[in-house]
Design a protein around this motif. Structure first.
Motif, PDB file in Angstrom:
ATOM      1  N   SER A  70      -2.112  10.496   3.451  1.00 18.45           N
ATOM      2  CA  SER A  70      -2.068   9.513   4.532  1.00 18.45           C
ATOM      3  C   SER A  70      -0.639   9.033   4.731  1.00 18.45           C
ATOM      4  O   SER A  70       0.239   9.286   3.901  1.00 18.45           O
ATOM      5  N   PRO A  71      -0.386   8.313   5.851  1.00 25.26           N
ATOM      6  CA  PRO A  71       0.893   7.614   5.963  1.00 25.26           C
ATOM      7  C   PRO A  71       1.045   6.618   4.817  1.00 25.26           C
ATOM      8  O   PRO A  71       0.042   6.074   4.325  1.00 25.26           O
ATOM      9  N   PHE A  72       2.295   6.365   4.393  1.00 24.17           N
ATOM     10  CA  PHE A  72       2.483   5.472   3.249  1.00 24.17           C
ATOM     11  C   PHE A  72       1.929   4.078   3.517  1.00 24.17           C
ATOM     12  O   PHE A  72       1.329   3.454   2.636  1.00 24.17           O
ATOM     13  N   GLU A  73       2.124   3.568   4.724  1.00 24.91           N
ATOM     14  CA  GLU A  73       1.647   2.220   5.014  1.00 24.91           C
ATOM     15  C   GLU A  73       0.131   2.129   4.897  1.00 24.91           C
ATOM     16  O   GLU A  73      -0.414   1.097   4.495  1.00 24.91           O
ATOM     17  N   THR A  74      -0.578   3.208   5.231  1.00 29.26           N
ATOM     18  CA  THR A  74      -2.026   3.217   5.051  1.00 29.26           C
ATOM     19  C   THR A  74      -2.373   3.165   3.573  1.00 29.26           C
ATOM     20  O   THR A  74      -3.282   2.450   3.151  1.00 29.26           O
ATOM     21  N   LEU A  75      -1.635   3.928   2.768  1.00 26.27           N
ATOM     22  CA  LEU A  75      -1.850   3.902   1.327  1.00 26.27           C
ATOM     23  C   LEU A  75      -1.584   2.509   0.767  1.00 26.27           C
ATOM     24  O   LEU A  75      -2.341   2.001  -0.059  1.00 26.27           O
ATOM     25  N   ARG A  76      -0.518   1.878   1.241  1.00 29.57           N
ATOM     26  CA  ARG A  76      -0.200   0.525   0.780  1.00 29.57           C
ATOM     27  C   ARG A  76      -1.325  -0.447   1.142  1.00 29.57           C
ATOM     28  O   ARG A  76      -1.754  -1.257   0.314  1.00 29.57           O
ATOM     29  N   ALA A  77      -1.825  -0.359   2.377  1.00 28.76           N
ATOM     30  CA  ALA A  77      -2.834  -1.300   2.843  1.00 28.76           C
ATOM     31  C   ALA A  77      -4.159  -1.132   2.122  1.00 28.76           C
ATOM     32  O   ALA A  77      -4.848  -2.108   1.820  1.00 28.76           O
ATOM     33  N   THR A  78      -4.528   0.129   1.831  1.00 30.50           N
ATOM     34  CA  THR A  78      -5.832   0.360   1.203  1.00 30.50           C
ATOM     35  C   THR A  78      -5.787   0.198  -0.306  1.00 30.50           C
ATOM     36  O   THR A  78      -6.810  -0.050  -0.936  1.00 30.50           O
ATOM     37  N   THR A  79      -4.607   0.336  -0.903  1.00 34.63           N
ATOM     38  CA  THR A  79      -4.509   0.294  -2.358  1.00 34.63           C
ATOM     39  C   THR A  79      -4.134  -1.086  -2.870  1.00 34.63           C
ATOM     40  O   THR A  79      -4.663  -1.556  -3.865  1.00 34.63           O
ATOM     41  N   LEU A  80      -3.220  -1.727  -2.208  1.00 35.96           N
ATOM     42  CA  LEU A  80      -2.754  -3.022  -2.697  1.00 35.96           C
ATOM     43  C   LEU A  80      -2.325  -3.860  -1.505  1.00 35.96           C
ATOM     44  O   LEU A  80      -1.168  -3.871  -1.119  1.00 35.96           O
ATOM     45  N   SER A  81      -3.301  -4.540  -0.917  1.00 41.30           N
ATOM     46  CA  SER A  81      -3.026  -5.281   0.310  1.00 41.30           C
ATOM     47  C   SER A  81      -2.600  -6.721   0.036  1.00 41.30           C
ATOM     48  O   SER A  81      -2.366  -7.474   0.963  1.00 41.30           O
ATOM     49  N   GLY A  82      -2.515  -7.120  -1.223  1.00 40.93           N
ATOM     50  CA  GLY A  82      -2.184  -8.496  -1.563  1.00 40.93           C
ATOM     51  C   GLY A  82      -0.767  -8.877  -1.179  1.00 40.93           C
ATOM     52  O   GLY A  82       0.065  -8.043  -0.828  1.00 40.93           O
ATOM     53  N   ARG A  83      -0.488 -10.169  -1.242  1.00 36.55           N
ATOM     54  CA  ARG A  83       0.833 -10.722  -0.972  1.00 36.55           C
ATOM     55  C   ARG A  83       1.238 -11.609  -2.146  1.00 36.55           C
ATOM     56  O   ARG A  83       0.403 -12.040  -2.942  1.00 36.55           O
ATOM     57  N   ARG A  84       2.529 -11.877  -2.227  1.00 39.68           N
ATOM     58  CA  ARG A  84       3.045 -12.763  -3.278  1.00 39.68           C
ATOM     59  C   ARG A  84       3.840 -13.889  -2.632  1.00 39.68           C
ATOM     60  O   ARG A  84       4.707 -13.641  -1.796  1.00 39.68           O
ATOM     61  N   LEU A  85       3.518 -15.139  -3.018  1.00 36.66           N
ATOM     62  CA  LEU A  85       4.225 -16.318  -2.519  1.00 36.66           C
ATOM     63  C   LEU A  85       5.056 -16.900  -3.663  1.00 36.66           C
ATOM     64  O   LEU A  85       4.527 -17.163  -4.753  1.00 36.66           O
ATOM     65  N   ILE A  86       6.335 -17.081  -3.410  1.00 37.14           N
ATOM     66  CA  ILE A  86       7.240 -17.699  -4.373  1.00 37.14           C
ATOM     67  C   ILE A  86       7.757 -18.994  -3.749  1.00 37.14           C
ATOM     68  O   ILE A  86       8.458 -18.964  -2.726  1.00 37.14           O
ATOM     69  N   ALA A  87       7.402 -20.130  -4.336  1.00 31.72           N
ATOM     70  CA  ALA A  87       7.835 -21.439  -3.839  1.00 31.72           C
ATOM     71  C   ALA A  87       8.746 -22.083  -4.881  1.00 31.72           C
ATOM     72  O   ALA A  87       8.380 -22.182  -6.052  1.00 31.72           O
TER      73      ALA A  87
END
Length: 342
Positions: free
Chosen positions: A245-262
C-alpha cells in the motif's frame, strides 16, 4: 501490446534453501562435518509472493532481517532461480534470459561494489561502457550528466579504494546508470552514510525518477529513505507479502495515534485521563500523552489541560506540540503485529 522494459510481474514466487542443522548445544563431532552424516533442514525464504510494479514508480521493499528481501532482489536481478512461480521484468524472465535482462537494469548493492577496487573511478566507467556496449554518444552524454549531478569530478581519477563511503556510493549509482537502464534496483544504497550524503542521494533518486521516468525498487532498513522516496511500500515478512500500500495508508491503518507534548511554566498538572489517552514518562514540567484521535479530539484534550474556570495561579501550558508517530514506530508496530505469523 509489448511489455514496458521496467514493468515487474511476480506471481506465486517460492524459494527455499537447504541448510545443515547444527547439533543441540553447538556440539558436533567429526561425523557432523561429513556430508553423508549431516542432518539438514529446509528454510522457506519466499512463500507465494505476488505483486506487480508499474513503470515510472518508486516502490519501497521493506522487512526485518531474514524476511526474504535479499532473496527476492537476487531473483529479480537474475542471480537466483526460484523453486516455483512466475517472474517477468519487461517481459523477460531474469534468470532464463539473463544477458538481455541485465542490459536493461541497473543494480546497486550498498555492501558490494561493481567498480574495480584498484582502478580509478573513470577507468571503471570506461570498462562498464564496453561491457554494456554503450554507444559513444550516449556514453558521453550520460557520463557528463552523472558526473555533474552526483558531483564526481573531484575524484574521477582516484582508485575506488581511496574513496570515502559517500563518494563510493555516488560513484556506484553513476556506474549503474551509465547504460540508461529503465529499471534501477537499490539494495541499502544509503547504509552507513552520514546525513548530508543520504540527503544528496535521496535528491538524486527523486530527480532521476521525475526527469527520466526511471522505475526504482528500493530495499532499505532506513525508514527515512522510504518516507522520503517511496510512493508505495511492500512489506515482506516470513517470506510473504504482509502489506502492499501507499506508506500513508500503512501509517493510518497500523498506528493512527497522536502524541501531545505540553510544557508548563510550573509543575505539570495531574489530570484524570479519559479513555483512549495514556500518559508517558516525562520531566516535571512536561506532560506527554498518547491519544487516539478517533476516541478523543486534540481540541477536547487541550481543554482538559486548561478547562474553563481554572483557578488563578494554576499552571497553564506554555507550549503544546502534537505529532504523528514516527515511521520507525509505524514499522516496529507492524512487525510486532505479524511476529507470530507462521
Amino acid at each position: 501490446m509489448p511489455s514496458s522494459p521496467a514493468r515487474i510481474v511476480v506471481e506465486d514466487l517460492c524459494k527455499s534453501y537447504r541448510v545443515a542443522a547444527s547439533p543441540p548445544g553447538g556440539r558436533r563431532g567429526l561425523a557432523g562435518w561429513l556430508p553423508a552424516r549431516r542432518s539438514w533442514r529446509t528454510i522457506a525464504a519466499l512463500r507465494g509472493v505476488a505483486f506487480t510494479i508499474e513503470p515510472g514508480t518508486i516502490t519501497g521493499l521493506i522487512g526485518p532481517n531474514g524476511a526474504g528481501k535479499s532473496t527476492l532482489i537476487k531473483i529479480l536481478s537474475g542471480i537466483l532461480r526460484p523453486d516455483s512461480g512466475r517472474v517477468t521484468v519487461g517481459g523477460l524472465v531474469p534468470w532464463a534470459q539473463r544477458l538481455r535482462h541485465v542490459a536493461r537494469i541497473g543494480v546497486v548493492f550498498g555492501q558490494r561494489s561493481q567498480l574495480w577496487w584498484d582502478l580509478p573511478v573513470d577507468d571503471g566507467f570506461a570498462l562498464l561502457r564496453d561491457i554494456y556496449r554503450v554507444p559513444p554518444a550516449l556514453y558521453r552524454t550520460r557520463r557528463a550528466r552523472l558526473v555533474e549531478t552526483l558531483r564526481l569530478a573531484d575524484f574521477l581519477d582516484q582508485p575506488v579504494r581511496q574513496l570515502s563511503l559517500g563518494q563510493r556510493m555516488r560513484a556506484e549509482l553513476a556506474a549503474a546508470l551509465l547504460h540508461a537502464p529503465p529499471l534501477l534496483i537499490l539494495d541499502e544504497p544509503t547504509i552507513g552514510l552520514d546525513a548530508p550524503s543520504k540527503l544528496a542521494i535521496r535528491a538524486f533518486i527523486r530527480d532521476l525518477n521525475r526527469q527520466d521516468g526511471t522505475t526504482i525498487l528500493l530495499t532499505t532498513h532506513d525508514m527515512h529513505d522510504i518516507e522520503a522516496l517511496a510512493e508505495r511500500v511492500i512489506v515482506i515478512g516470513h517470506g510473504r507479502v504482509l502489506a502492499d500500500s501507499p506508506f500513508e495508508t500503512l501509517r493510518a491503518t497500523t498506528l493512527s495515534g497522536r502524541r501531545l507534548i505540553a510544557t508548563f511554566d510550573g509543575p505539570a498538572p495531574a489530570i484524570a485521563l479519559p479513555a483512549g489517552v495514556s500518559r508517558l514518562p516525562a520531566a516535571d514540567r512536561v506532560l506527554a500523552l498518547d491519544f487516539d484521535p478517533a476516541r478523543i479530539g486534540a481540541a477536547d484534550l487541550l481543554r482538559l489541560l486548561a478547562p474553563p474556570g481554572t483557578p488563578a495561579g494554576t499552571a497553564a501550558p506554555a507550549d503544546v506540540t502534537i505529532t504523528r508517530p514516527s515511521i520507525e514506530d509505524v514499522i516496529s508496530r507492524f512487525y510486532e503485529r505479524h511476529a507470530s505469523t507462521p
